[in-house]
Scaffold this motif. Sequence first.
Motif, PDB file in Angstrom:
ATOM      1  N   VAL A  24       0.813  -1.220   0.000  1.00 52.48           N
ATOM      2  CA  VAL A  24       0.000   0.000   0.000  1.00 52.48           C
ATOM      3  C   VAL A  24       0.845   1.269   0.000  1.00 52.48           C
ATOM      4  CG1 VAL A  24      -2.031  -1.078   1.037  1.00 52.48           C
ATOM      5  CG2 VAL A  24      -0.331   0.025   2.509  1.00 52.48           C
ATOM      6  N   ASP A  25       2.147   1.118  -0.139  1.00 53.69           N
ATOM      7  CA  ASP A  25       3.038   2.266  -0.266  1.00 53.69           C
ATOM      8  C   ASP A  25       3.692   2.186  -1.639  1.00 53.69           C
ATOM      9  OD1 ASP A  25       4.874   4.304  -0.106  1.00 53.69           O
ATOM     10  OD2 ASP A  25       5.866   3.554   1.702  1.00 53.69           O
ATOM     11  N   GLY A  26       3.013   2.759  -2.637  1.00 53.12           N
ATOM     12  CA  GLY A  26       3.484   2.671  -4.016  1.00 53.12           C
ATOM     13  C   GLY A  26       4.910   3.155  -4.212  1.00 53.12           C
ATOM     14  N   ALA A  27       5.363   4.083  -3.386  1.00 52.58           N
ATOM     15  CA  ALA A  27       6.727   4.591  -3.517  1.00 52.58           C
ATOM     16  C   ALA A  27       7.763   3.503  -3.280  1.00 52.58           C
ATOM     17  CB  ALA A  27       6.954   5.754  -2.551  1.00 52.58           C
ATOM     18  N   THR A  28       7.393   2.412  -2.577  1.00 55.00           N
ATOM     19  CA  THR A  28       8.351   1.329  -2.336  1.00 55.00           C
ATOM     20  C   THR A  28       8.449   0.372  -3.517  1.00 55.00           C
ATOM     21  OG1 THR A  28       6.811  -0.295  -1.345  1.00 55.00           O
ATOM     22  CG2 THR A  28       7.798   1.367   0.144  1.00 55.00           C
ATOM     23  N   TRP A  29       7.438   0.328  -4.385  1.00 54.00           N
ATOM     24  CA  TRP A  29       7.406  -0.671  -5.454  1.00 54.00           C
ATOM     25  C   TRP A  29       8.663  -0.644  -6.333  1.00 54.00           C
ATOM     26  CZ3 TRP A  29       2.585  -3.261  -7.572  1.00 54.00           C
ATOM     27  CH2 TRP A  29       1.633  -3.441  -6.567  1.00 54.00           C
ATOM     28  N   PRO A  30       9.180   0.526  -6.734  1.00 51.99           N
ATOM     29  CA  PRO A  30      10.405   0.507  -7.546  1.00 51.99           C
ATOM     30  C   PRO A  30      11.631  -0.033  -6.792  1.00 51.99           C
ATOM     31  CG  PRO A  30       9.227   2.564  -7.880  1.00 51.99           C
ATOM     32  CD  PRO A  30       8.572   1.861  -6.708  1.00 51.99           C
ATOM     33  N   THR A  31      11.561  -0.130  -5.464  1.00 52.61           N
ATOM     34  CA  THR A  31      12.706  -0.650  -4.712  1.00 52.61           C
ATOM     35  C   THR A  31      12.716  -2.166  -4.643  1.00 52.61           C
ATOM     36  OG1 THR A  31      11.660  -0.625  -2.507  1.00 52.61           O
ATOM     37  CG2 THR A  31      12.712   1.429  -3.251  1.00 52.61           C
ATOM     38  N   PHE A  38       7.109   5.609  -9.608  1.00 45.27           N
ATOM     39  CA  PHE A  38       5.754   5.622  -9.052  1.00 45.27           C
ATOM     40  C   PHE A  38       5.278   7.058  -8.913  1.00 45.27           C
ATOM     41  CE2 PHE A  38       3.632   6.707  -5.046  1.00 45.27           C
ATOM     42  CZ  PHE A  38       2.394   6.145  -5.264  1.00 45.27           C
ATOM     43  N   GLU A  39       3.971   7.244  -9.135  1.00 48.47           N
ATOM     44  CA  GLU A  39       3.322   8.528  -8.884  1.00 48.47           C
ATOM     45  C   GLU A  39       1.926   8.249  -8.348  1.00 48.47           C
ATOM     46  OE1 GLU A  39       1.328  12.030 -11.639  1.00 48.47           O
ATOM     47  OE2 GLU A  39       2.996  10.872 -12.454  1.00 48.47           O
ATOM     48  N   LEU A  40       1.550   8.923  -7.293  1.00 47.61           N
ATOM     49  CA  LEU A  40       0.187   8.818  -6.783  1.00 47.61           C
ATOM     50  C   LEU A  40      -0.628   9.908  -7.463  1.00 47.61           C
ATOM     51  CD1 LEU A  40      -1.874   7.548  -4.849  1.00 47.61           C
ATOM     52  CD2 LEU A  40      -1.117   9.201  -3.120  1.00 47.61           C
ATOM     53  N   GLU A  41      -1.529   9.487  -8.363  1.00 48.00           N
ATOM     54  CA  GLU A  41      -2.373  10.449  -9.070  1.00 48.00           C
ATOM     55  C   GLU A  41      -3.473  10.960  -8.160  1.00 48.00           C
ATOM     56  OE1 GLU A  41      -5.783  10.037 -12.353  1.00 48.00           O
ATOM     57  OE2 GLU A  41      -3.782   9.618 -13.156  1.00 48.00           O
ATOM     58  N   ARG A  42      -4.088  10.032  -7.429  1.00 45.75           N
ATOM     59  CA  ARG A  42      -5.191  10.412  -6.544  1.00 45.75           C
ATOM     60  C   ARG A  42      -5.256   9.437  -5.384  1.00 45.75           C
ATOM     61  NH1 ARG A  42     -10.663   9.496  -9.067  1.00 45.75           N
ATOM     62  NH2 ARG A  42     -10.654   7.608  -7.844  1.00 45.75           N
ATOM     63  N   PRO A  43      -5.224   9.943  -4.151  1.00 44.74           N
ATOM     64  CA  PRO A  43      -5.371   9.038  -3.010  1.00 44.74           C
ATOM     65  C   PRO A  43      -6.821   8.577  -2.868  1.00 44.74           C
ATOM     66  CG  PRO A  43      -5.212  11.298  -2.238  1.00 44.74           C
ATOM     67  CD  PRO A  43      -5.034  11.329  -3.740  1.00 44.74           C
ATOM     68  N   ALA A  44      -7.023   7.573  -2.036  1.00 43.65           N
ATOM     69  CA  ALA A  44      -8.373   7.132  -1.677  1.00 43.65           C
ATOM     70  C   ALA A  44      -9.057   8.254  -0.909  1.00 43.65           C
ATOM     71  CB  ALA A  44      -8.287   5.869  -0.827  1.00 43.65           C
ATOM     72  N   ASP A  45     -10.345   8.128  -0.695  1.00 46.99           N
ATOM     73  CA  ASP A  45     -11.102   9.166   0.012  1.00 46.99           C
ATOM     74  C   ASP A  45     -10.536   9.469   1.393  1.00 46.99           C
ATOM     75  OD1 ASP A  45     -12.791   9.496  -2.145  1.00 46.99           O
ATOM     76  OD2 ASP A  45     -14.382   8.228  -1.314  1.00 46.99           O
ATOM     77  N   ASP A  46      -9.925   8.463   2.029  1.00 53.43           N
ATOM     78  CA  ASP A  46      -9.361   8.680   3.366  1.00 53.43           C
ATOM     79  C   ASP A  46      -7.916   9.192   3.324  1.00 53.43           C
ATOM     80  OD1 ASP A  46      -7.875   6.455   2.652  1.00 53.43           O
ATOM     81  OD2 ASP A  46      -8.642   5.168   4.254  1.00 53.43           O
ATOM     82  N   GLY A  47      -7.408   9.486   2.118  1.00 51.38           N
ATOM     83  CA  GLY A  47      -6.056  10.015   1.973  1.00 51.38           C
ATOM     84  C   GLY A  47      -4.978   8.959   1.825  1.00 51.38           C
ATOM     85  N   PHE A  57       2.530   3.754 -12.537  1.00 47.30           N
ATOM     86  CA  PHE A  57       3.854   3.136 -12.510  1.00 47.30           C
ATOM     87  C   PHE A  57       4.435   3.212 -13.912  1.00 47.30           C
ATOM     88  CE2 PHE A  57       1.619   1.003  -9.023  1.00 47.30           C
ATOM     89  CZ  PHE A  57       2.526   1.188  -7.991  1.00 47.30           C
ATOM     90  N   ARG A  58       5.714   3.573 -13.992  1.00 47.47           N
ATOM     91  CA  ARG A  58       6.396   3.635 -15.281  1.00 47.47           C
ATOM     92  C   ARG A  58       7.570   2.662 -15.277  1.00 47.47           C
ATOM     93  NH1 ARG A  58       4.828   8.901 -14.324  1.00 47.47           N
ATOM     94  NH2 ARG A  58       3.712   9.909 -16.016  1.00 47.47           N
ATOM     95  N   THR A  59       7.747   2.013 -16.414  1.00 43.49           N
ATOM     96  CA  THR A  59       8.904   1.147 -16.645  1.00 43.49           C
ATOM     97  C   THR A  59       9.323   1.390 -18.085  1.00 43.49           C
ATOM     98  OG1 THR A  59       8.025  -0.480 -15.102  1.00 43.49           O
ATOM     99  CG2 THR A  59       9.789  -1.216 -16.556  1.00 43.49           C
ATOM    100  N   GLY A  60      10.485   1.982 -18.263  1.00 38.56           N
ATOM    101  CA  GLY A  60      10.900   2.338 -19.618  1.00 38.56           C
ATOM    102  C   GLY A  60       9.882   3.282 -20.220  1.00 38.56           C
ATOM    103  N   ARG A  61       9.368   2.943 -21.409  1.00 33.97           N
ATOM    104  CA  ARG A  61       8.375   3.797 -22.082  1.00 33.97           C
ATOM    105  C   ARG A  61       6.944   3.461 -21.688  1.00 33.97           C
ATOM    106  NH1 ARG A  61       9.594   2.858 -28.119  1.00 33.97           N
ATOM    107  NH2 ARG A  61       9.822   0.781 -27.270  1.00 33.97           N
ATOM    108  N   LEU A  62       6.758   2.365 -20.935  1.00 29.47           N
ATOM    109  CA  LEU A  62       5.412   1.930 -20.560  1.00 29.47           C
ATOM    110  C   LEU A  62       4.926   2.673 -19.315  1.00 29.47           C
ATOM    111  CD1 LEU A  62       3.079  -0.029 -21.166  1.00 29.47           C
ATOM    112  CD2 LEU A  62       4.211  -1.666 -19.668  1.00 29.47           C
ATOM    113  N   ARG A  63       3.712   3.201 -19.420  1.00 31.35           N
ATOM    114  CA  ARG A  63       3.070   3.913 -18.302  1.00 31.35           C
ATOM    115  C   ARG A  63       1.755   3.209 -18.012  1.00 31.35           C
ATOM    116  NH1 ARG A  63      -1.067   7.725 -18.106  1.00 31.35           N
ATOM    117  NH2 ARG A  63      -0.908   9.300 -16.476  1.00 31.35           N
TER     118      ARG A  63
END
Length: 152
Positions: A24-31, A38-47, A57-63
């Motif tokens: 649930v911490d997208g910033a860790t996924w690239p690690t 990783f970029e959080l476009e929009r959080p859930a209603d509770d933030g 999520f981006r990998t090379g040219r794929l978004r």
Amino acid sequence: MAVQDIDVSATTAASPHTVHALLVDGATWPTWSPLGSFELERPADDGSEGAGAIRIFRTGRLRNRERIVECVPGRRLSYVLLEGMAVRGYRADIDLTETADGTRIRWHSTFRAKMPGMGGVYRRSLTTFLQRSVDGLAERAAALEGRAAGNG
């Protein structure tokens, strides 16, 4: 076009709570995965990055733009692809099962290829990608708890 099915897993000495915290911490996924950024476009209603959050999520040219559709602390994270890969109906369910020695992580995805004849190609490629992801997740979670990881 046939539904493609991917089912990969790993085990970790870490607790389900630690594994879920990484999910649930997208910033860790690239690690811990092959993802590039990783970029959080929009959080859930509770933030949070729980159900309803939209992540990129981006990998090379794929978004890939994904929405979390289910989030059960310590048990499950599910997401659907909103745009990115040339597939339809992509859904992934990441289930965590507590074991005597830690956690079994099962990453199950289904989708249909947009282009006829490409389903098997996408399935093979994504299976490798997702196995690397689940293995990295297991290792990172174990490292956070200072334990050795094992694959299953």
